[in-house]
Design an enzyme around this catalytic site. Structure first.
Site, short mmCIF file in Angstrom:
data_model
loop_
_atom_site.label_atom_id
_atom_site.label_comp_id
_atom_site.label_asym_id
_atom_site.label_seq_id
_atom_site.Cartn_x
_atom_site.Cartn_y
_atom_site.Cartn_z
CG ASN A 210 -3.81 1.72 -1.04
OD1 ASN A 210 -2.57 1.97 -0.93
ND2 ASN A 210 -4.19 2.58 -2.05
CB SER B 234 -0.80 -0.34 1.43
OG SER B 234 -0.14 0.21 2.39
CB CYS B 235 0.27 4.60 -1.39
SG CYS B 235 0.28 3.83 -2.72
CG ASP B 236 -0.57 4.39 5.66
OD1 ASP B 236 -1.33 5.06 5.91
OD2 ASP B 236 0.58 4.21 6.51
#
Ligand code: PLP
Length: 387
Positions: free
Chosen positions: A377, A338-340
């Site tokens: 996401n 994910s982009c986190d």
């Protein structure tokens, strides 16, 4: 397709080689989309035969939250296992399997009204509690039911402490047993949880000592208890060999035998120990990058879609598919898809270098992985394959 994995000696010292080879064989035959969770039926069965074996007069209730996959529950139900549940969702699954209510207990000290109504209609009759509000709720929704008080005990030796959220001290516990009786409930016993992944035998010692004091206090107040629910907490091997279930149980059994009446009934609620080390997550490498002196390795399971417990400090062991046959290992920062930026599984993990699309197997990942996962996401939750 025949794949080459970097199997090392320590892998097979942590979990049975038979489980690892079962996955290898499966991966050679099947074309699969990762991520998925492979669960070894035979291993689950073996664990079940171990748990409770050395504790006299004990019954085992699988803590469903560890992995509520319906096929696993069906399998355990076939073995006539008991179940420990906390919610209407968990009861819903058990009801589709027609599990008898006598094999279900609920040890969540704070239960929703929706769950209580469902539990009452289903016929469940064993509930934990640790507040007077819970007594009021239970006496209204499930009059006369059997209740056991949740005692607060130290969780220091465990990797996933639970004691801050639940449990009360001795005086409150004693007063609450009396209050339950006043409200015409049936106070039958005491429960505690030493913390999950508990590798310190001393936690059980302290907990049982404390429970014995409460047992006497209750007796003085005219309440004769008969049940001791020792919760869960049995550990599994992640990156090293931990104390065995046999050692814990022999110890616990002799403590119980010395401290409690000979006919005390024991309930055990293992979650992690039933399914944890029977599970192997199969993931794919989706990217690699080098930035600011760190080598990053991205796989398709991360903190959000399966490895939530890494945030609490659980560390896993990995088997890497690698064609490079390099003896040389690198230190990786292992991250999810994910982009986190929170989505970092571990740092300084020493692994051989895989290529993009190579597989990485994550050992001992059958418990508290998919049951914690979200599709944040847009990354899918691993499906469970029980074979
Ligand atoms: C989570 C939980 C368990 C299972 O704990 P494990 O550490 O997975 O064995 C048992 N009892 C209660 C009340 C729980 O909340």
């Amino acid at each position: 397709m025949v794949r080459t994995f970097k199997l090392e000696k320590f892998h097979a010292s942590l979990i049975p080689e038979s489980t690892i080879f079962k996955v290898f064989r499966y991966l050679d035959k099947e074309i699969i989309e990762t991520p998925f969770l492979f669960l070894d039926k035979e291993r689950v069965k073996e664990k079940i035969s171990l748990i409770g074996r050395f504790i006299k007069n004990s019954k085992v209730f699988y803590a469903v939250k560890a992995n509520p996959d319906i096929e696993i529950l069906r399998f355990l139900n076939g073995l006539k296992m008991g179940f420990e549940i906390s919610s209407e969702g968990e009861l819903e699954i058990l009801s589709t399997l027609s599990v008898e209510p006598s094999r279900i207990i609920s040890s969540n000290p704070v239960k929703s009204l929706k769950f209580l109504k469902f539990a009452a209609s289903y016929g469940i009759n064993y509930f934990s509690y640790d507040s007077s509000d819970e007594v009021d709720k239970l006496s209204e929704y499930i009059p006369n039911c059997n209740v056991y008080i949740r005692l607060s005990v130290p969780n220091e030796g465990s990797e996933w402490p639970l004691s801050r959220k639940f449990g009360v001290e001795l005086d409150t516990a004693s007063a609450l047993l009396s209050y339950a009786r006043e409200k015409s409930l049936n106070p039958v016993g005491i429960t505690f949880h030493v913390g999950s992944q508990c590798t310190n035998i001393y936690n059980w010692h302290i907990a049982l000592d404390k429970a014995r004091i409460l047992w006497d206090k209750a007796e003085k107040n005219g309440i004769k208890l008969r049940l001791l629910n020792i919760g869960g907490g049995y550990p599994i091997n992640y990156t090293k060999n931990v104390i065995t279930i046999e050692t814990i149980e022999k110890n616990v059994n002799s403590l119980i035998y010395n401290k409690f009446p000979k006919d005390v009934e024991i309930h055990i609620e293992p979650g992690r120990a039933v399914v944890g080390d029977a599970g192997i997550l199969v993931t794919s490498v989706i990217g690699k990058a080098r930035r600011s002196d760190e080598d990053w390795l991205y796989i398709d399971v991360g903190v959000f879609n399966g490895l939530m417990e890494s945030v609490g400090g659980i560390k896993y062991s990995y088997i890497v598919e690698s064609y490079k046959h390099t003896k040389h290992k690198k230190r990786w920062t292992l991250a999810g898809p994910s982009c986190d930026s929170f989505d970092v599984i571990d740092r300084n993990v020493s692994l051989p270098e895989p290529d993009i699309s190579n597989l990485i197997l994550i050992l001992s990942s059958g418990a508290y992985t998919v049951s914690y996962a979200s599709e944040f996401n847009g990354f899918s939750i691993p499906k469970t394959i029980l074979i």
